[in-house]
Design a protein around this motif. Structure first.
Motif, PDB file in Angstrom:
ATOM      1  N   ALA A   1       0.834  -1.212   0.000  1.00  0.00           N
ATOM      2  CA  ALA A   1       0.000   0.000   0.000  1.00  0.00           C
ATOM      3  C   ALA A   1       0.864   1.256   0.000  1.00  0.00           C
ATOM      4  CB  ALA A   1      -0.919  -0.010   1.213  1.00  0.00           C
TER       5      ALA A   1
ATOM      6  N   THR B   1      -6.934  -2.426   1.874  1.00  0.00           N
ATOM      7  CA  THR B   1      -6.184  -1.221   2.193  1.00  0.00           C
ATOM      8  C   THR B   1      -5.919  -1.159   3.701  1.00  0.00           C
ATOM      9  OG1 THR B   1      -8.191   0.096   2.513  1.00  0.00           O
ATOM     10  CG2 THR B   1      -7.278  -0.011   0.274  1.00  0.00           C
TER      11      THR B   1
ATOM     12  N   ALA C   1      -7.560   5.718  -0.749  1.00  0.00           N
ATOM     13  CA  ALA C   1      -7.611   4.637  -1.725  1.00  0.00           C
ATOM     14  C   ALA C   1      -8.814   4.852  -2.627  1.00  0.00           C
ATOM     15  CB  ALA C   1      -7.705   3.289  -1.016  1.00  0.00           C
TER      16      ALA C   1
ATOM     17  N   TYR D   1      -3.866   4.902  -5.217  1.00  0.00           N
ATOM     18  CA  TYR D   1      -3.833   5.812  -4.075  1.00  0.00           C
ATOM     19  C   TYR D   1      -3.624   7.232  -4.585  1.00  0.00           C
ATOM     20  CZ  TYR D   1      -3.460   1.683  -1.116  1.00  0.00           C
ATOM     21  OH  TYR D   1      -3.710   0.494  -0.484  1.00  0.00           O
TER      22      TYR D   1
END
Length: 573
Positions: free
Chosen positions: A201, A254, A354, A369
């Motif tokens: 992430a 996420t 996100a 993102y």
């Protein structure tokens, strides 16, 4: 202190410092990492220039080159035993286990140089640096990490055998791992740090941090680590502009779904260190941040770790001594762990929103993102684990000398071994492997076993002169038990060290065994009764003549006692 330039004029001293700048600093964009040849030349220069620095060569690696260790010692003493008598703490820094993540390689070079130039090596801490662990992968230079933001070129994750060396600390398929374990156990570090970069992430942090999972570390050491090390690192790094967060391993798509504390089993470097009661950290800089930020953050973390260890002084040594004694006396040991999903805490998380949009490649919905939408919000951190399987340690394990790799690895890791002086029959608890699952595809060259179920039988077993006794009154008990107990997550059994016992060596010919099976059932009423009961309980057995012969064979005296018999005995009386 300089070996030969102590009284140089200041202007020449400044020139000398400038001459030791590395490729990262000389590059205008700070987007270059050193080559292996540059690293080696740099460390050899320091070794020849400073009395406080000594470069050691250990063993070899799979690419045929020796593993280097740079040691900094204030008083010029480089003998681990002597240093221990002086109550000096030891930190081991590992770099380049994944050479595509080279931040630690460059940061360590600059840090070591700065400490030496400023005569700032702590008087009570010895610093050990592995300049490059995966030399093999570093020589395989290119741009293999497609998502990474620099440097221009870097090494490859796999080594010469294409092994991921951060999965090799128990199975030890590589010479790199064997040599590392020699270094680790010779120097017995109080603190260990393994420098990495991660993907995953996107978020605002330059660095995330894995600390030794506290529930897996000895309680005495874990409590001390959290208060005196981990929290201090968080505070000091934030004060320098590098806010930390635990390694981001999301429960869902996420991080907002919550993140899970990384469970570092012994196959990983920090999990291996925990077996030896060593405080360990694995910093993970984010690969999409500029390379310069990643290197500088790694430099800062290492410097703070050194400062904290210097400040802790003899307290670190005293706590670790208590932890070792605790493990020596410990009776019950966890073998496997599970996440405690009911136990979590809320933390501030600095992330990016996100979002989803259609993919320009597939037309399907894709995640991205948005860095134009930073946020701070509370998320759940699941950082507690609980044992799901434990074992009471035996008085000793008895190992047939035939299992030479097992014996060598135990010795390499500081386990005290004794041998039988004569052939002996011993009454022991022995395990039969009742059931297990294996991976369908190889993982790091192995079809790893899991979900192992055992049947324990008290048996008289012959052992022979030269077979090995491993008593469990040792500081190394965690290493002993988590490798020799088959149900442990990274046991030698799970890594296929004993797979020969899983296959039969003798069989029967059906057309001949038919008459013998008939005789056995007629002469042994208990066997016949058990056979009928088994058929009634299993319809597939009832319908399969070959399976019925196999059932009778396996319940007869002909069936080999060594099939599925784990060969290491447990002395419990």
């Amino acid at each position: 202190m300089l070996k030969s330039f102590v009284f140089l004029p200041l202007i020449f001293f400044s020139f000398f410092v400038q001459a030791q700048k590395i490729a990262f600093e000389l590059d205008d964009k700070h987007n270059r990492t050193a080559t292996y040849e540059e690293v080696l030349a740099f460390y050899r220069h320091l070794d020849s220039s400073y009395v406080q620095a000594k470069l050691f060569s250990f063993g070899t690696t799979d690419v045929g080159k020796a593993l280097q260790l740079m040691v900094l010692s204030k008083d010029g003493d480089f003998d681990p035993l002597s240093l221990r008598k002086k109550n000096k703490s030891i930190i081991l820094f590992n770099n380049g286990i994944h050479p595509g993540e080279p931040e630690g390689i460059d940061a360590s070079m600059m840090l070591i140089r700065d400490l030496l130039i400023k005569d700032a090596v702590p008087d009570n801490v010895v610093l050990c640096f592995i300049p490059v662990y995966n030399i093999d992968g570093m020589l395989n230079r290119g741009v293999s990490r497609v998502n990474q933001n620099g440097p221009e070129q870097y090494g490859f994750r796999g080594n010469r055998q294409n092994l991921d060396l951060n999965r090799d600390f128990i199975k030890t398929d590589s010479r790199n791992s064997q040599t590392f374990q020699e270094i680790f156990n010779r120097w017995d570090p109080d603190v260990f740090i393994d420098n990495h970069a991660s993907n995953g992430a996107d978020y605002q942090y330059v660095m995330t941090l894995i600390d030794t999972q506290p529930d897996k570390l000895n309680t005495i050491l874990a409590d001390y680590m959290l208060k005196n090390y981990t929290q201090e690192l968080y505070n000091r790094m934030e004060g320098e502009g590098y806010r930390l967060v635990p390694y981001v391993d999301s429960r869902g798509e996420t991080p907002e779904s919550g993140i899970v504390s990384f469970l570092e089993n012994p196959r990983y470097s920090t999990g291996y260190a925990a077996l030896h009661n060593t405080i360990a950290y694995m910093p993970e800089t984010h690969m999409w941040k500029p390379f310069a930020q990643r290197v500088n953050a790694t430099y800062a973390l290492m410097k703070h770790l050194i400062d904290i260890t210097h400040e802790q002084g003899s307290q670190l040594l005293a706590v670790r001594k208590k932890a070792k004694q605790s493990v020596k006396d410990q009776q019950i040991f966890p073998l496997a762990w599970e996440l405690d999903t009911l136990n979590y805490r809320q933390i501030d998380f600095y992330g990016y929103e996100a979002m989803h949009k259609p993919s320009e490649v597939s037309g399907q919905d894709r995640l991205y993102y948005d860095r134009n939408k930073p946020f701070t919000r509370k998320i759940k951190l699941y950082n507690r684990y609980k044992p799901k399987l434990t074992v009471k340690k035996p008085s000793a394990y008895i190992i047939p000398q035939a299992y030479e790799k097992v014996v060598k690895l135990l010795a390499l890791n500081g386990v005290k071994l004794e041998t039988l002086e004569r052939d002996t029959t011993l009454l022991l608890d022995m395990y039969y492997i009742k059931r297990f699952k294996s991976l369908e595809k190889p993982f790091e060259g192995h079809y790893l076993h899991r979900e192992v179920e055992l049947v324990t039988k008290k048996m008289e077993v012959p052992f022979y002169a030269g077979d090995v006794i491993v008593k469990t009154d040792q500081e190394k008990n965690r290493y002993i038990i988590e490798t020799l107990e088959p149900q442990a997550v990274d046991s030698y059994f799970c890594w296929n060290f004993f797979d020969a016992i899983l296959g039969q060596k003798e069989y029967f010919a059906s057309y001949i065994f038919e008459e013998e099976a008939e005789r056995l059932l007629k002469e042994n009423r208990a066997l016949a009764h058990a056979f009928e009961k088994a058929k009634q309980a299993d319809s597939s057995l009832m319908k399969n003549g070959q399976a019925q012969l196999d059932w009778i064979y396996k319940h007869s005296s002909y069936y080999e006692k060594t099939h599925l018999l784990y060969p290491i005995g447990r002395l419990t009386d």
